[in-house]
Design a protein around this motif. Sequence first.
Motif, short mmCIF file in Angstrom:
data_model
loop_
_atom_site.label_atom_id
_atom_site.label_comp_id
_atom_site.label_asym_id
_atom_site.label_seq_id
_atom_site.Cartn_x
_atom_site.Cartn_y
_atom_site.Cartn_z
N LEU A 138 8.27 -9.36 -3.38
CA LEU A 138 6.99 -8.83 -3.86
C LEU A 138 6.03 -8.46 -2.73
O LEU A 138 4.93 -7.96 -3.00
N ILE A 139 6.40 -8.73 -1.50
CA ILE A 139 5.48 -8.50 -0.37
C ILE A 139 5.06 -7.03 -0.27
O ILE A 139 3.85 -6.75 -0.18
N PRO A 140 5.96 -6.05 -0.29
CA PRO A 140 5.49 -4.64 -0.18
C PRO A 140 4.57 -4.24 -1.32
O PRO A 140 3.56 -3.55 -1.11
N VAL A 141 4.91 -4.67 -2.55
CA VAL A 141 4.09 -4.28 -3.71
C VAL A 141 2.69 -4.89 -3.60
O VAL A 141 1.68 -4.21 -3.84
N LEU A 142 2.60 -6.17 -3.23
CA LEU A 142 1.30 -6.83 -3.15
C LEU A 142 0.45 -6.25 -2.02
O LEU A 142 -0.77 -6.14 -2.16
N ILE A 143 1.07 -5.87 -0.92
CA ILE A 143 0.31 -5.26 0.17
C ILE A 143 -0.31 -3.94 -0.28
O ILE A 143 -1.48 -3.64 0.01
N ILE A 144 0.47 -3.16 -1.02
CA ILE A 144 -0.06 -1.88 -1.53
C ILE A 144 -1.20 -2.12 -2.51
O ILE A 144 -2.25 -1.47 -2.46
N ILE A 145 -1.01 -3.09 -3.41
CA ILE A 145 -2.04 -3.38 -4.41
C ILE A 145 -3.32 -3.89 -3.75
O ILE A 145 -4.44 -3.45 -4.08
N GLU A 146 -3.19 -4.81 -2.80
CA GLU A 146 -4.37 -5.35 -2.12
C GLU A 146 -5.06 -4.28 -1.27
O GLU A 146 -6.29 -4.28 -1.16
N THR A 147 -4.29 -3.37 -0.68
CA THR A 147 -4.91 -2.29 0.09
C THR A 147 -5.69 -1.36 -0.81
O THR A 147 -6.81 -0.94 -0.47
N SER A 149 -7.03 -2.17 -3.71
CA SER A 149 -8.21 -2.89 -4.17
C SER A 149 -9.28 -2.96 -3.08
O SER A 149 -10.48 -2.96 -3.38
N LEU A 150 -8.84 -3.00 -1.82
CA LEU A 150 -9.81 -3.02 -0.72
C LEU A 150 -10.58 -1.72 -0.64
O LEU A 150 -11.81 -1.72 -0.47
N PHE A 151 -9.88 -0.60 -0.81
CA PHE A 151 -10.55 0.70 -0.71
C PHE A 151 -11.30 1.06 -1.99
O PHE A 151 -12.11 2.00 -1.97
N ILE A 152 -11.04 0.37 -3.08
CA ILE A 152 -11.78 0.63 -4.32
C ILE A 152 -13.15 -0.06 -4.31
O ILE A 152 -14.05 0.31 -5.06
#
Length: 227
Positions: A138-147, A149-152
Motif C-alpha cells: 500500500l506504500i505507493p498508493v498512500l504516498i499518492i493519496i497523501e500528496t 491531500s497535501l496539495f488540496i
Amino acid sequence: MTLSFFDQFMSPSYLGVPLIALAIMLPWALYPTPTSQWMNNRILTLQGWFINRFTQQIFMPLNPNGHKWATLLTSLMLFLITLNMLGLLPYTFTPTTQLSLNMGLAVPLWLATVITGMRNQPTAALGHLLPEGTPTPLIPVLIIIETISLFIRPLALGVRLTANLTAGHLLIQLIATAVFVLLPMMPTIAILTATVLFLLTLLEIAVAMIQAYVFVLLLSLYLQENI
C-alpha cells in the motif's frame, strides 16, 4: 436589463478603479494605533486584550519556533474578520467572497509552512506522506493519496471561506427579497419572514467571525506539522 442575485459578488469598479483595492486597505484605517501613554482608553484596552487572548489560544499548542508567526497570523485574522463583518453592512462589498483573493492568501501561507518544514526537518515533513506501519503493497498508493491531500489544503482553505460567505449573503438577499414581495400581500407572513431574516443575519455575523478564526486555525495546524 435583468439582474442576477449573483451580481452582488461581482467586483465593483469606479472610473476604472477596482474598489476591491480600497476595501482591502480599509481595515488598516479602522483600528486605533496604540499610544505611548501609561494608560490607554477602553477601545485600545479591549483591542489589546482580544489580540492577546487570540494569540495565546492559537499558539499555545505550537513549539516556540512557531511563535515567530504570531504577528502574521494575528494580523491575518483581524484582516479577515474585519472584511467579513464590514461586508454585512448595506451598500458594501465583501472582498472575501472572491475566490481569487482567498486563494491569494491561502496558497502563499500554506506554501510557506511546507517550505519551512522541508528546510528545518525534511525527514519529518516527508514522513507525513507515509503513515507509520503501512503495509508494503500500500506504500505507493498512500504516498499518492497523501500528496494529493497535501496539495488540496490551500484549495480547501480558499473554497471554505468563499463558499460560506457567498452562501450566507445569497440566502440573506433571497429572504430579504421575499419579505419585500410578501409585505403588500401577506403582512403577517412578511413579518415572520423578517424575523427569520434577523436571526439569519445574527447567524451570518457569527459565521463571518468563525470563518476568519477557522482560516487562521487551520494555517496554525499546518504550521504545527512542519516545525
